[in-house]
Every structure is written in C-alpha cells, then in structure tokens.
Motif scaffolding. Structure first.
Motif, short mmCIF file in Angstrom:
data_model
loop_
_atom_site.label_atom_id
_atom_site.label_comp_id
_atom_site.label_asym_id
_atom_site.label_seq_id
_atom_site.Cartn_x
_atom_site.Cartn_y
_atom_site.Cartn_z
N THR A 1 -22.37 38.40 -11.47
CA THR A 1 -22.33 37.27 -12.38
C THR A 1 -21.50 36.17 -11.73
N PRO A 2 -21.67 34.93 -12.17
CA PRO A 2 -20.87 33.84 -11.60
C PRO A 2 -19.55 33.63 -12.35
N HIS A 3 -18.95 34.74 -12.84
CA HIS A 3 -17.77 34.61 -13.71
C HIS A 3 -16.61 35.49 -13.28
N PHE A 4 -16.55 35.90 -12.01
CA PHE A 4 -15.49 36.81 -11.59
C PHE A 4 -14.80 36.30 -10.33
N ALA A 5 -13.48 36.44 -10.29
CA ALA A 5 -12.69 36.04 -9.12
C ALA A 5 -11.77 37.19 -8.72
N LEU A 6 -11.70 37.46 -7.42
CA LEU A 6 -10.84 38.50 -6.86
C LEU A 6 -9.93 37.85 -5.83
N SER A 7 -8.65 38.20 -5.87
CA SER A 7 -7.71 37.68 -4.88
C SER A 7 -6.75 38.79 -4.46
N LEU A 8 -6.17 38.62 -3.27
CA LEU A 8 -5.21 39.57 -2.71
C LEU A 8 -4.16 38.80 -1.93
N GLU A 9 -2.91 39.18 -2.12
CA GLU A 9 -1.81 38.61 -1.34
C GLU A 9 -0.88 39.73 -0.93
N ILE A 10 -0.38 39.65 0.30
CA ILE A 10 0.60 40.61 0.79
C ILE A 10 1.93 39.88 0.94
N ARG A 11 2.98 40.49 0.39
CA ARG A 11 4.33 39.91 0.45
C ARG A 11 5.29 40.91 1.05
N GLU A 12 6.19 40.43 1.88
CA GLU A 12 7.21 41.30 2.44
C GLU A 12 8.47 41.26 1.59
N ILE A 13 9.06 42.42 1.41
CA ILE A 13 10.27 42.57 0.61
C ILE A 13 11.49 42.43 1.51
#
Length: 128
Positions: free
Chosen positions: A98-110
């Motif tokens: 469907t044209p209604h979904f978004a996926l994102s990913l971010e990596i952060r260092e602690i």
C-alpha cells in the motif's frame, strides 16, 4: 549491548506480526557475529498518538532505533544496518503493498561514560 527499539504506529496492531518482527531482528543481530548471545534486546513500543504525512488514517510507520556501544567499525555498523533493514523489509513486505507505510532505521553509539549497566544474563550464558 545492542538495544533495538521498534517504535510503531498503533494502527499496525493486527496488521503485522510484531512478535515475529522482534524475533527476526534479534536473530539478525546475532547473525552479524558482533554481539554475544546475552547482549541484544529487541522491544516494540506502540505509539498511540502520532500524525503522519498527509494525516490519512491508514498511514503507518515503524521506526527502528539501534543503540550500540562504541568499538565497531563503520563497515561493521553499515553491514548490521543493511542486514536489519533487509530483515525488516522482508517481514513487513505486505505493508509496502500500500502507499501508506514508512520504515526507518538509525544506529546510535552509546557513550560508555554515560551508560550504566548490570547484567545477570551474561554470566549465566557464559557458564559462570
């Protein structure tokens, strides 16, 4: 000490298998070979209040936020991100139909100096 948080819009309840997503992402983290068995945690947090793009009620999102300790190369972090994003994309494929979904990913260092931990799981899994 990777912590992967899966934040998702409440309208995804019943539309995707979040338990399978968490399990698949955990397996992918372990398959990288960068983290020992007692380290990864994957959890899903539902966002009950959100506004997405043009505010259509069927708009939905999943945001993956991976927090890891320092010490991995840029190449290792990129390989981990690529693997996680591929797993999520595969498991969430029906949502992209469907044209209604978004996926994102971010990596952060602690920052280790600003992170406190106490873990009874490591000694058990290490046989201590």
């Amino acid at each position: 000490m990777p912590h992967l948080t899966v934040e998702y819009s409440a309208n995804l309840e019943g539309r995707t298998d979040l338990d399978a997503l968490c399990a698949g992402l955990l397996e992918t983290l372990l398959e990288t070979g960068l983290f020992e068995l007692g380290a990864p945690r994957v959890r899903a947090l539902r966002a009950d209040h959100y506004a997405i793009a043009d505010r259509l009620p069927e708009n939905a999102f999943i945001d993956l936020n991976l927090r890891i300790g320092k010490g991995r190369s840029a190449q290792e972090k990129k390989r981990t991100g690529d693997a996680l994003f591929a797993t999520a994309g595969r498991l969430l494929a029906p949502l992209f139909e469907t044209p209604h979904f978004a996926l994102s990913l971010e990596i952060r260092e602690i920052d280790a100096e600003l992170s406190w931990k106490k873990n009874a799981i490591h000694p058990r899994l290490r046989g201590q």
